[in-house]
Motif scaffolding. Structure first.
Motif, PDB file in Angstrom:
ATOM      1  N   ASP A   3       8.942  -3.505   0.155  1.00 24.61           N
ATOM      2  CA  ASP A   3       8.442  -3.228   1.511  1.00 24.61           C
ATOM      3  C   ASP A   3       9.170  -2.010   2.065  1.00 24.61           C
ATOM      4  O   ASP A   3      10.297  -2.107   2.562  1.00 24.61           O
ATOM      5  CB  ASP A   3       8.656  -4.429   2.418  1.00 24.61           C
ATOM      6  CG  ASP A   3       8.038  -4.207   3.803  1.00 24.61           C
ATOM      7  OD1 ASP A   3       7.403  -3.148   4.012  1.00 24.61           O
ATOM      8  OD2 ASP A   3       8.194  -5.087   4.667  1.00 24.61           O
ATOM      9  N   PRO A   4       8.538  -0.834   2.025  1.00 24.67           N
ATOM     10  CA  PRO A   4       9.191   0.382   2.510  1.00 24.67           C
ATOM     11  C   PRO A   4       9.081   0.591   4.016  1.00 24.67           C
ATOM     12  O   PRO A   4       9.725   1.496   4.566  1.00 24.67           O
ATOM     13  CB  PRO A   4       8.438   1.483   1.765  1.00 24.67           C
ATOM     14  CG  PRO A   4       7.057   0.924   1.618  1.00 24.67           C
ATOM     15  CD  PRO A   4       7.224  -0.557   1.418  1.00 24.67           C
ATOM     16  N   TYR A   5       8.265  -0.200   4.703  1.00 21.77           N
ATOM     17  CA  TYR A   5       8.007   0.058   6.123  1.00 21.77           C
ATOM     18  C   TYR A   5       9.256   0.011   6.988  1.00 21.77           C
ATOM     19  O   TYR A   5       9.401   0.846   7.902  1.00 21.77           O
ATOM     20  CB  TYR A   5       6.924  -0.889   6.644  1.00 21.77           C
ATOM     21  CG  TYR A   5       5.532  -0.436   6.294  1.00 21.77           C
ATOM     22  CD1 TYR A   5       4.827   0.439   7.107  1.00 21.77           C
ATOM     23  CD2 TYR A   5       4.928  -0.861   5.114  1.00 21.77           C
ATOM     24  CE1 TYR A   5       3.549   0.864   6.788  1.00 21.77           C
ATOM     25  CE2 TYR A   5       3.643  -0.437   4.773  1.00 21.77           C
ATOM     26  CZ  TYR A   5       2.965   0.426   5.613  1.00 21.77           C
ATOM     27  OH  TYR A   5       1.701   0.855   5.276  1.00 21.77           O
ATOM     28  N   PRO A   6      10.205  -0.914   6.760  1.00 21.64           N
ATOM     29  CA  PRO A   6      11.421  -0.883   7.589  1.00 21.64           C
ATOM     30  C   PRO A   6      12.212   0.411   7.444  1.00 21.64           C
ATOM     31  O   PRO A   6      12.990   0.764   8.340  1.00 21.64           O
ATOM     32  CB  PRO A   6      12.227  -2.079   7.049  1.00 21.64           C
ATOM     33  CG  PRO A   6      11.203  -3.000   6.487  1.00 21.64           C
ATOM     34  CD  PRO A   6      10.157  -2.112   5.909  1.00 21.64           C
ATOM     35  N   PHE A   7      11.986   1.142   6.333  1.00 18.76           N
ATOM     36  CA  PHE A   7      12.712   2.384   6.087  1.00 18.76           C
ATOM     37  C   PHE A   7      12.000   3.594   6.697  1.00 18.76           C
ATOM     38  O   PHE A   7      12.443   4.723   6.530  1.00 18.76           O
ATOM     39  CB  PHE A   7      12.923   2.565   4.581  1.00 18.76           C
ATOM     40  CG  PHE A   7      13.751   1.466   3.976  1.00 18.76           C
ATOM     41  CD1 PHE A   7      15.126   1.585   3.898  1.00 18.76           C
ATOM     42  CD2 PHE A   7      13.152   0.308   3.516  1.00 18.76           C
ATOM     43  CE1 PHE A   7      15.898   0.567   3.362  1.00 18.76           C
ATOM     44  CE2 PHE A   7      13.921  -0.718   2.962  1.00 18.76           C
ATOM     45  CZ  PHE A   7      15.280  -0.591   2.893  1.00 18.76           C
ATOM     46  N   GLN A   8      10.889   3.334   7.385  1.00 18.31           N
ATOM     47  CA  GLN A   8      10.240   4.396   8.172  1.00 18.31           C
ATOM     48  C   GLN A   8       9.909   3.875   9.569  1.00 18.31           C
ATOM     49  O   GLN A   8       8.972   4.358  10.213  1.00 18.31           O
ATOM     50  CB  GLN A   8       8.984   4.906   7.457  1.00 18.31           C
ATOM     51  CG  GLN A   8       7.900   3.872   7.204  1.00 18.31           C
ATOM     52  CD  GLN A   8       6.685   4.487   6.514  1.00 18.31           C
ATOM     53  OE1 GLN A   8       6.810   5.287   5.592  1.00 18.31           O
ATOM     54  NE2 GLN A   8       5.494   4.142   6.992  1.00 18.31           N
ATOM     55  N   ASN A   9      10.701   2.891   9.989  1.00 17.66           N
ATOM     56  CA  ASN A   9      10.601   2.339  11.340  1.00 17.66           C
ATOM     57  C   ASN A   9       9.199   1.836  11.662  1.00 17.66           C
ATOM     58  O   ASN A   9       8.649   2.087  12.741  1.00 17.66           O
ATOM     59  CB  ASN A   9      11.030   3.386  12.382  1.00 17.66           C
ATOM     60  CG  ASN A   9      12.480   3.800  12.207  1.00 17.66           C
ATOM     61  OD1 ASN A   9      13.341   2.953  11.953  1.00 17.66           O
ATOM     62  ND2 ASN A   9      12.746   5.091  12.310  1.00 17.66           N
ATOM     63  N   GLY A  10       8.619   1.127  10.683  1.00 18.68           N
ATOM     64  CA  GLY A  10       7.283   0.597  10.901  1.00 18.68           C
ATOM     65  C   GLY A  10       7.172  -0.844  10.450  1.00 18.68           C
ATOM     66  O   GLY A  10       8.126  -1.427   9.915  1.00 18.68           O
ATOM     67  N   GLU A  11       5.991  -1.420  10.672  1.00 21.85           N
ATOM     68  CA  GLU A  11       5.714  -2.778  10.232  1.00 21.85           C
ATOM     69  C   GLU A  11       4.606  -2.739   9.183  1.00 21.85           C
ATOM     70  O   GLU A  11       3.606  -2.045   9.345  1.00 21.85           O
ATOM     71  CB  GLU A  11       5.279  -3.652  11.421  1.00 21.85           C
ATOM     72  CG  GLU A  11       6.387  -3.904  12.430  1.00 21.85           C
ATOM     73  CD  GLU A  11       5.959  -4.883  13.513  1.00 21.85           C
ATOM     74  OE1 GLU A  11       4.850  -5.466  13.376  1.00 21.85           O
ATOM     75  OE2 GLU A  11       6.716  -5.049  14.480  1.00 21.85           O
ATOM     76  N   ASN A  12       4.793  -3.491   8.125  1.00 18.37           N
ATOM     77  CA  ASN A  12       3.844  -3.504   7.026  1.00 18.37           C
ATOM     78  C   ASN A  12       2.562  -4.215   7.448  1.00 18.37           C
ATOM     79  O   ASN A  12       2.584  -5.410   7.753  1.00 18.37           O
ATOM     80  CB  ASN A  12       4.473  -4.218   5.825  1.00 18.37           C
ATOM     81  CG  ASN A  12       3.722  -3.946   4.534  1.00 18.37           C
ATOM     82  OD1 ASN A  12       2.508  -3.837   4.520  1.00 18.37           O
ATOM     83  ND2 ASN A  12       4.460  -3.847   3.438  1.00 18.37           N
ATOM     84  N   PRO A  13       1.422  -3.517   7.455  1.00 15.39           N
ATOM     85  CA  PRO A  13       0.168  -4.169   7.874  1.00 15.39           C
ATOM     86  C   PRO A  13      -0.361  -5.151   6.837  1.00 15.39           C
ATOM     87  O   PRO A  13      -1.279  -5.921   7.135  1.00 15.39           O
ATOM     88  CB  PRO A  13      -0.791  -2.981   8.047  1.00 15.39           C
ATOM     89  CG  PRO A  13      -0.260  -1.935   7.128  1.00 15.39           C
ATOM     90  CD  PRO A  13       1.230  -2.092   7.139  1.00 15.39           C
TER      91      PRO A  13
END
Length: 623
Positions: free
Chosen positions: A387-397
């Motif tokens: 899950d890379p989203y936490p590493f771009q300040n986002g939430e995985n849809p």
């Protein structure tokens, strides 16, 4: 004592390509010599096509002109591609001192939807036939590169290919591919007329060395050259005249015949599909590995998987492990498995929503977290996407799908043992293309991995143009990849992946390879061979690589073989035993390196070092 000797043997074997202290660079024996050039280097998948590049260089063209001539020649010679396929390139612009990405991949035609293919009873778009075809990309890619960055006319660059189309002595590799594919070829009337020159005989394909003539293709190329000539006579510039020829291909009588011929045979193309398609000139993606900037195309290719793997491997001391030691193979295998799991779940055409989370996927922090997951003693056959989203300040849809991968993932697990290099699974997994490498003394560098429209190909009407088979790289199940679902106008996520690396802002290494899902595996190891183990470019392209099958194939039934590893047959008994204890199933081949082609830049002496694969028909010329 026996164990000590085995360890010593393994160590010596792992160091066999490392530069010895008293050894001059380039002095290690290789099957092919290094191509030393002062003015230029031209390398591609066929000797005649490399000769086409050398002709352009000798006429004063730059590396872009030469690359375009080699592209035209290889497409004409069916070097696992044709004119209806796709072209991907990285270009180093010496005046602007930057790397430019060329996206000439065709897109899905009108009517190509998930529901359509499912209604046809398909789990994936097909591997062959008119429904496998994206719109043609190679003609537009060639003409855009030539117009924007070349110096010569289209007529000059196409001259070798047009000569080949009038008739050339076909090589055994291509002739035998036609014979093997003849039952499929017979399904399509224009293909049957072109390829089966001895229809009804025991051998229906051309014989090696027979003059193979492509009259329709010659006429198509002639139309492009005539359009350019007329535009120049009317006062248009070189660039405008080339784009006039491009318009005729995509919006004129050539396009009309491609569409007519495709639809006659069951294809989906419309005239608007060709007219609305354009080449994209893009910014490449890049990561820095130990002071070297490595460039790949965007996530509509698998190229970023190599960048992800480099980021993970930067957390390990690979050199101290030793070249192709069990520890080295295991570590690189695990890193590749993680990168390819992300590729299979996240990569897609960035022009469509949802957009792949590339900032997170390429972050050093994400790579460090993934590296920490590697078990140093055992293969993990269940590696899934992270899950890379936490590493771009986002939430995985798609967190629900991601977390339920074990239950919902529709990946086919193939447990059938391989039957050698000709195994049907590998035939799809390693589906080839060609590669093109060109560089000149003025600093232009071109790395290309064109493909598509390989034999057995559907010929689009009376154009001589073979249609692509790239639709099969889409998925129809969002549980596999919610980003890469087929829809009209969308480009599939492909395996094609040229590479460029800069050091201190200057070209360091240009490299590419054919071979489907093995491409970024081989290129990753070739790069590490140079950077970590001090190999020269020819040593690096010939060196023993290993190939993982622990990733979804981008072709056929998209099956995965967890823990399967292909190694060169001279792998030491100690390494084999250690890998078996780690949970690997191994097959051994006499060559595992590619075929890779590359150019290394010797700025101290102002020369170019070319490496041409010893695996297949790849060939290079330098001056």
């Amino acid at each position: 004592m026996k164990k000590i000797l085995l360890i010593l043997f393994s160590f010596l074997a792992s160091q066999s390509f490392a530069q010895l202290p008293n050894q001059a660079p380039g002095s290690t024996p290789t099957e092919k010599p290094i191509l030393h050039g002062k003015d230029w280097v031209a390398i591609t998948g066929k000797p005649l096509a490399a000769t086409a590049g050398s002709h352009i260089f000798q006429q004063g063209g730059n590396a872009v002109d030469a690359a375009c001539a080699m592209l035209a020649a290889t497409a004409t010679m069916w070097d696992v591609l044709s004119w209806g396929g796709e072209t991907q390139a990285l270009i180093y612009h010496p005046e602007e001192k930057r790397v430019i990405a060329i996206n000439a991949l065709g897109y899905a035609p009108t009517g190509a939807t998930v529901d359509f293919y499912k209604s046809e009873g398909m789990e994936y778009p097909p591997a062959y036939g008119p429904l496998a075809a994206t719109t043609p990309g190679t003609p537009g890619g060639l003409m855009t590169m030539l117009a924007e960055y070349g110096t010569m006319s289209l007529a000059e660059v196409l001259a070798p290919a047009m000569d080949l189309a009038k008739g050339y002595p076909i090589e055994a590799q291509t002739a035998d591919n036609i014979e093997r594919g003849k039952e499929r070829i017979k399904q399509w009337p224009y293909s049957k007329d072109l390829f089966l020159t001895h229809l009804g005989k025991d051998r229906e394909a051309p014989y090696p060395g027979e003059i193979f003539v492509q009259e329709d293709l010659y006429k198509t190329l002639l139309k492009l050259v005539e359009t350019e000539r007329e535009a120049l006579a009317a006062g248009q510039s070189r660039e405008e005249a080339i784009y006039a020829a491009n318009d005729r291909f995509y919006r004129g009588d050539i396009a009309k015949e491609i569409v007519r011929g495709a639809r006659e045979q069951g294809g989906l193309f419309t005239e608007d599909d060709l007219a609305n398609w354009t080449v994209k000139i893009e910014e490449p993606l890049m990561v820095n590995y130990r002071g070297i900037d490595v460039y790949k195309l965007q996530e509509w290719t698998q190229g970023p998987a190599l960048l992800q793997a480099l980021n993970i491997l930067e957390n390990f001391d690979l050199k101290s492990m030793g070249y192709n030691s069990s520890r080295y193979i295991h570590t690189v295998y695990q890193a590749m498995s993680m990168a390819f799991a992300d590729r299979d779940f996240y990569y897609s055409d960035p022009a469509f929503d949802p957009v792949s989370p590339m900032k997170g996927l390429l972050s050093k922090e994400y790579a460090k977290a993934r590296a920490a997951e590697i078990n140093p003693d055992l293969n993990d056959p269940n590696i899934k996407a992270g899950d890379p989203y936490p590493f771009q300040n986002g939430e995985n849809p798609f967190l629900e799908i991601l977390n339920a991968q074990d239950e919902t993932l529709a990946i086919k697990i193939s447990e059938t043992p391989l039957s050698g290099p000709e195994d049907p699974y590998l035939e799809e997994f390693l589906s080839g293309t060609t590669s093109i490498q060109a560089a000149d003394k003025d600093g232009w560098v071109v790395s290309v991995t064109p493909s598509g429209g390989w034999i057995p190909a559907v010929i689009a009407g009376n154009t001589g143009v073979g249609m692509s088979q790239r639709m099969q790289s889409f998925v129809l199940d969002e549980n596999l990849n919610p980003y890469n679902l087929v829809e009209p106008g969308k480009r599939p996520r492909v395996t094609l992946t040229p590479s460029l690396a800069l050091k201190d802002g200057m070209p360091f290494l240009s490299f590419a390879v054919q071979g489907g899902d093995s491409q970024d595996q081989n290129l990753l190891q070739m790069f590490l061979n140079v950077v970590e183990f001090g190999m020269n470019v020819q040593e690096a392209v010939e060196a023993a690589n290993f190939n993982s099958l622990q990733l979804q194939s981008s072709f056929g039934d998209h099956a995965i073989k967890p823990g399967n590893l292909i190694l060169r047959e001279d792998t030491s008994p100690w390494v084999r035993n250690e890998l078996a204890k780690m949970g690997y199933t191994m097959d051994f081949w006499n060559r595992t390196s590619g075929p890779i082609n590359g150019i290394w830049f010797d700025w101290e002496n102002g020369t170019l070092w070319g490496g041409s694969s010893n695996y297949g028909d790849d060939y290079g010329i330098a001056w």
